[in-house]
Design an enzyme around this catalytic site. Structure first.
Site, PDB file in Angstrom:
ATOM      1  CB  SER A   8      -6.934  -2.583  -4.385  1.00 25.00           C
ATOM      2  OG  SER A   8      -6.643  -2.457  -3.008  1.00 25.00           O
ATOM      3  CE1 TYR A  21      -2.364  -5.416  -4.618  1.00 24.47           C
ATOM      4  CE2 TYR A  21      -3.040  -3.669  -3.122  1.00 24.47           C
ATOM      5  CZ  TYR A  21      -3.356  -4.760  -3.909  1.00 24.47           C
ATOM      6  OH  TYR A  21      -4.654  -5.183  -4.000  1.00 24.47           O
TER       7      TYR A  21
END
Length: 154
Positions: A8, A21
């Site tokens: 990501s 995250y």
């Protein structure tokens, strides 16, 4: 051989309230970097795809729903609202899954796959934001947090 990971843009640049995250995505990036060097003598290529927002069902989930049920959450009302707005913006600007699969296909079958692939506008914003001095980023995010969470009242 090939190993292709999907990470990501959160592994490039961390936003407030996304620490866990982002930490996992930074760790994946470090793992890929090490693995790429370790497997080079075996002629195994390792690539990491780092997209920004992607059009998937994740945008229809309600991550703040459980948080809003807690009695002590009132102080964070503005931060939750900002988070919801960020999610809505992410969904609006998300790239298609097809865009990611095209890049994945390149990483898997190209003669010369790249080590990393950044995809999407927000992916590139995260990439270039890493080059902005930390004090500027910190000042910006602290102002956002003061407005949204009310740290000034601590």
């Amino acid at each position: 051989g090939r190993i292709v990971f999907t990470g990501s843009s959160a592994g490039l640049f961390v936003l407030p309230l996304t620490s866990a995250y982002s930490a996992s995505k930074f760790a994946l990036r470090a793992f890929c970097d090490a693995l790429r060097v370790e497997l080079k003598p075996s002629n195994i290529r390792v690539s990491l795809i780092q997209p920004g927002s992607i059009q998937t069902p994740i945008w229809s989930k309600r991550p703040f729903e459980q948080v809003e049920k807690h009695s002590d959450v009132e102080r964070y009302h503005s931060a939750i609202l900002n988070g919801k707005n960020m999610i809505a913006q992410g969904a609006k600007n998300a790239i298609s899954v097809n865009s990611v699969t095209k890049v994945m296909n390149h990483a898997l079958f190209s003669k010369s796959p790249r080590a990393r692939y950044v995809i999407g506008l927000d992916g590139w914003v995260a990439f270039f934001a890493r080059f902005v001095p930390a004090f500027i980023i910190d000042r910006l995010f602290v102002r956002l947090l003061i407005c949204s969470i009310g740290y000034h009242s601590l």
